[in-house]
Design a protein around this motif. Structure first.
Motif, PDB file in Angstrom:
ATOM      1  N   GLY A   8       0.794  -1.225   0.000  1.00  0.00           N
ATOM      2  CA  GLY A   8       0.000   0.000   0.000  1.00  0.00           C
ATOM      3  C   GLY A   8       0.825   1.274   0.000  1.00  0.00           C
ATOM      4  O   GLY A   8       0.527   2.230  -0.735  1.00  0.00           O
ATOM      5  N   SER A  37      -1.116  -4.455  -3.445  1.00  0.00           N
ATOM      6  CA  SER A  37      -2.118  -4.277  -2.372  1.00  0.00           C
ATOM      7  C   SER A  37      -2.997  -3.070  -2.665  1.00  0.00           C
ATOM      8  O   SER A  37      -2.775  -2.351  -3.635  1.00  0.00           O
ATOM      9  CB  SER A  37      -1.458  -3.992  -1.029  1.00  0.00           C
ATOM     10  N   ALA A  38      -3.925  -2.832  -1.756  1.00  0.00           N
ATOM     11  CA  ALA A  38      -4.748  -1.626  -1.846  1.00  0.00           C
ATOM     12  C   ALA A  38      -3.868  -0.400  -1.594  1.00  0.00           C
ATOM     13  O   ALA A  38      -2.832  -0.482  -0.940  1.00  0.00           O
ATOM     14  CB  ALA A  38      -5.850  -1.699  -0.804  1.00  0.00           C
ATOM     15  N   THR A  43      -7.388  -0.107   2.838  1.00  0.00           N
ATOM     16  CA  THR A  43      -8.049  -1.268   3.464  1.00  0.00           C
ATOM     17  C   THR A  43      -8.751  -0.829   4.756  1.00  0.00           C
ATOM     18  O   THR A  43      -9.891  -1.233   5.022  1.00  0.00           O
ATOM     19  CB  THR A  43      -7.033  -2.402   3.712  1.00  0.00           C
ATOM     20  N   GLU A 198      -2.827  -7.764   5.748  1.00  0.00           N
ATOM     21  CA  GLU A 198      -1.448  -7.754   5.240  1.00  0.00           C
ATOM     22  C   GLU A 198      -1.130  -9.015   4.436  1.00  0.00           C
ATOM     23  O   GLU A 198       0.027  -9.397   4.292  1.00  0.00           O
ATOM     24  CB  GLU A 198      -0.430  -7.597   6.390  1.00  0.00           C
TER      25      GLU A 198
HETATM   26 MG    MG Z   1      -2.378  -2.885   2.614  1.00  0.00          MG
END
Ligand code: MG
Ligand code: ASP
Length: 418
Positions: A8, A37-38, A43, A198
């Motif tokens: 992220g 990831s976001a 998240t 995670e």
């Molecule tokens: Mg993340």
């Protein structure tokens, strides 16, 4: 085949995404897969949407949806021309989310969580993929929910390795750079699942394993694996080399640099893991592979927060024996409470458990009918690998120590903060 994972922090803004593109341009991308990831703290933001929706708080729901949508819109406005198709794609995704919220009938929080929170990764990968294509880093976007197949234990799904490996090998066309979402998967009914917070590192480990990758690189905002979390400790040092076993030990105790489930699959195939900085291409980072346990050998500090110290004794003061312990552990398992430390005496049994899913109260309601139970919430569990006298002193200063457990290489101390 090489697998890269970007978390992220590496894509938290338009500039950060440009930096990722710069890094990619410096690497050989033939035969490469990116796990993403976001963006930033998205998240957490999608978790807020889930809570507002679950609690039927209309005002917070609108506010939190606007927040996530504005966050992504700001980034795409910075990265793309006004008429680029990405604007439409993002609008469609948010419409889809709102439609889901309107039509859904389920009251299963964990199910809802996965259906909602997964939008973080869907959005981030679509944006990064389109941006990279735009600047001629040609890539294919793949929906990982169709290839990482899990059971239906929402928020903590277990991978069906056989099916996953089969699909990864069959469905992914590696003639181009491939981009997939971290953290999320799909069950056999077509529902979205997640692998635990995670979990994108784990996703990268799954791909590395299934593809027999030559290496897995996790790009982070720190120089590599450090001997302590720089947010918690003032002086930290880079670890240059760690063996798989030691990394698993550290992850088990809660080291958060690499997701604990990531190592086993790559260890099985002896795939080296490199943890390096996306901010500093000159630093070699940390290599996790076979060989020396820890280089340099220095004390390593790990903290687990939001723990509950539970003490359990029998109602009639009889000894706690195997049968009781087995009952108690069944309940820990039932409520997904992860046990991080165990201390046993004749009449009482103490454990330190994680309360990150907030299931502790449910557990307590069930166990209190069978045993005498006392607990202290919100304590911190410190673990020091390769401790020295000096290294423990600093920890005792942080609050009241409730339990200390020492064995050959590891000291563990439960602290109730002042
Ligand atoms: Mg993340
Ligand atoms: N976006 C997910 C999270 O923040 C997964 C990850 O970052 O690895 O938990």
């Amino acid at each position: 085949m090489k697998v890269f994972k970007f978390g992220g922090a590496s894509i938290k803004s338009a500039n950060a995404i440009k930096n990722v593109a710069k890094i990619l341009n410096s690497q050989d991308l033939s035969n490469c897969l990116l796990v993403i990831s976001a963006m930033g703290k998205m998240t957490n933001a999608f978790e807020k949407i889930t809570d507002a929706y679950f609690n039927n708080d209309q005002e917070k729901l609108t506010e939190s949806i606007d927040f996530t949508s504005n966050f992504h819109l700001r980034i795409i406005n910075n990265l793309f021309a006004e008429n680029h198709v990405i604007h439409q794609k993002i609008t469609v995704l948010f419409r889809q989310l709102v439609r889901f919220l309107t039509q859904n009938k389920s009251r299963n929080y964990d199910y809802l969580y996965d259906q909602i929170v997964s939008y973080g990764e869907l959005l981030s990968t679509i944006i990064v993929s389109d941006y990279l294509n735009e600047i001629k880093i040609h890539n294919n976007w793949v929906d990982v929910r169709e290839i990482i197949i899990t059971d239906a234990v929402f928020r903590d799904a277990t991978v069906n390795w056989q099916e996953t490996e089969k699909r990864i090998k069959a469905k992914v066309d590696f003639s181009k750079l491939t981009i997939v979402q971290g953290f999320i998967g799909g069950d056999l009914n077509g529902n979205t699942t997640t692998l635990g917070r995670e979990g994108s590192d784990f996703t990268a480990g799954i791909f590395a394993y299934c593809l027999d990758a030559e290496s897995l690189t996790i790009w982070k905002d720190v120089l590599g694996v450090l001997n302590a979390d720089p947010r918690e400790f003032k002086e930290v040092q880079l670890l240059e080399h760690i063996s798989y076993e030691e990394t698993i030990e550290m992850a088990f105790y809660g080291a958060s640099v690499i997701h604990p489930k990531t190592i086993k699959p790559i260890q099985n195939k002896k795939i080296p893991l490199i943890v390096r900085s996306f901010k500093n291409l000159n630093s070699p980072g940390t290599k996790v592979s076979e060989g020396v346990t820890l280089e340099p050998t220095i004390p390593c500090f790990i903290v687990k927060k939001n723990q509950v110290l539970v003490s359990i004794s029998s109602l009639d003061f009889s000894f706690i024996v195997e049968e009781n312990i087995s009952d108690i552990f069944k309940l820990f398992h039932k409520y997904q409470l992860k046990v991080n430390l165990i201390q046993n005496s004749a009449i009482s049994f103490s454990v330190c458990v994680d309360n990150n899913l907030n299931h502790f109260d449910l557990f307590y309601n069930e166990i209190k009918n069978m045993y005498k139970v006392s607990f202290v919430k919100n304590v911190d569990l410190f673990t020091v690998r390769y401790f020295t006298e000096n290294s423990l002193e600093g920890i005792y200063k942080l609050g009241t120590s409730l339990v200390t457990q020492i064995n050959k290489n590891t000291a563990q101390i439960i602290i109730q903060k002042k």
